[in-house]
Scaffold this motif. Structure first.
Motif, PDB file in Angstrom:
ATOM      1  N   ALA A  89       0.692  -1.452  -0.044  1.00 23.94           N
ATOM      2  CA  ALA A  89       0.087   0.033   0.218  1.00 23.94           C
ATOM      3  C   ALA A  89       0.847   1.226   0.015  1.00 23.94           C
ATOM      4  N   GLN A 118       2.331   1.464  -3.989  1.00 23.49           N
ATOM      5  CA  GLN A 118       1.241   1.620  -4.877  1.00 23.49           C
ATOM      6  C   GLN A 118       1.003   3.492  -5.150  1.00 23.49           C
ATOM      7  N   ALA A 168      -1.137   5.430  -3.470  1.00 25.59           N
ATOM      8  CA  ALA A 168      -2.379   4.881  -1.929  1.00 25.59           C
ATOM      9  C   ALA A 168      -2.472   7.393  -1.995  1.00 25.59           C
ATOM     10  N   ASP A 200      -9.565  13.157   4.408  1.00 19.99           N
ATOM     11  CA  ASP A 200      -8.831  11.737   5.021  1.00 19.99           C
ATOM     12  C   ASP A 200      -7.978  12.730   6.533  1.00 19.99           C
ATOM     13  N   ARG A 212     -11.326  -0.410   4.461  1.00 19.60           N
ATOM     14  CA  ARG A 212     -10.576  -0.077   3.575  1.00 19.60           C
ATOM     15  C   ARG A 212      -9.785  -1.312   2.931  1.00 19.60           C
ATOM     16  N   VAL A 213      -8.698  -1.140   4.229  1.00 22.21           N
ATOM     17  CA  VAL A 213      -7.862  -2.403   4.341  1.00 22.21           C
ATOM     18  C   VAL A 213      -8.317  -4.399   3.872  1.00 22.21           C
ATOM     19  N   LYS A 260     -11.406  -4.379   2.636  1.00 26.11           N
ATOM     20  CA  LYS A 260     -11.938  -4.123   0.726  1.00 26.11           C
ATOM     21  C   LYS A 260     -11.156  -4.171   0.189  1.00 26.11           C
ATOM     22  N   GLY A 261      -9.611  -4.099   0.634  1.00 27.62           N
ATOM     23  CA  GLY A 261      -8.834  -3.979  -0.875  1.00 27.62           C
ATOM     24  C   GLY A 261      -7.829  -2.547  -1.144  1.00 27.62           C
ATOM     25  N   GLU A 262      -8.574  -1.374  -0.957  1.00 25.83           N
ATOM     26  CA  GLU A 262      -7.859   0.019  -1.404  1.00 25.83           C
ATOM     27  C   GLU A 262      -6.424  -0.175  -0.446  1.00 25.83           C
ATOM     28  N   PRO A 263      -5.636   0.066  -1.528  1.00 27.50           N
ATOM     29  CA  PRO A 263      -4.410   0.563  -1.670  1.00 27.50           C
ATOM     30  C   PRO A 263      -4.542   1.847  -0.286  1.00 27.50           C
ATOM     31  N   SER A 264      -4.936   2.359  -0.075  1.00 28.92           N
ATOM     32  CA  SER A 264      -5.068   3.781   1.115  1.00 28.92           C
ATOM     33  C   SER A 264      -5.580   3.298   2.156  1.00 28.92           C
ATOM     34  N   GLY A 265      -6.099   2.422   2.046  1.00 28.31           N
ATOM     35  CA  GLY A 265      -6.849   1.637   3.529  1.00 28.31           C
ATOM     36  C   GLY A 265      -5.055   1.761   4.948  1.00 28.31           C
TER      37      GLY A 265
END
Length: 91
Positions: free
Chosen positions: A23, A26, A28, A34, A52-53, A55-60
């Motif tokens: 993360a 990438q 993110a 935020d 978010r983690v 859900k797989g989002e890179p900014s989580g």
């Protein structure tokens, strides 16, 4: 001599190794909202980051890490202010 024949004295070219992307590497980027959530209310920001983690989002992961760091900074600041208020004054 042809250009497509390999040179026997030159070592063969290897492909570069694949990099592991997480993360942090990438793209993110965190938005201004935020960052405001992280600084002003870090506990709800940690929950949002954890969602978010999952859900797989890179900014989580970035949001979760910075919100936990913000919790520690606010805790240290609160401890310093409390310690300063409890010191006896000389008057």
């Amino acid at each position: 001599m042809r250009d497509d024949t390999p040179n026997p004295y030159e070592p063969p070219k290897e492909a570069p190794p694949q990099r592991f992307e997480n993360a942090w590497s990438q793209n993110a980027e965190l938005s201004g909202a935020d960052w405001a959530l992280i600084v002003l209310c870090s506990c709800p920001a940690a929950i949002v980051g954890l969602v978010r983690v999952i859900k797989g989002e890179p900014s989580g992961a970035k949001m979760l890490g910075f919100s936990i760091l913000s919790m520690f900074v606010w805790g240290i600041l609160r401890g310093c202010v409390t310690a300063a208020q409890q010191t006896p004054h000389m008057y």
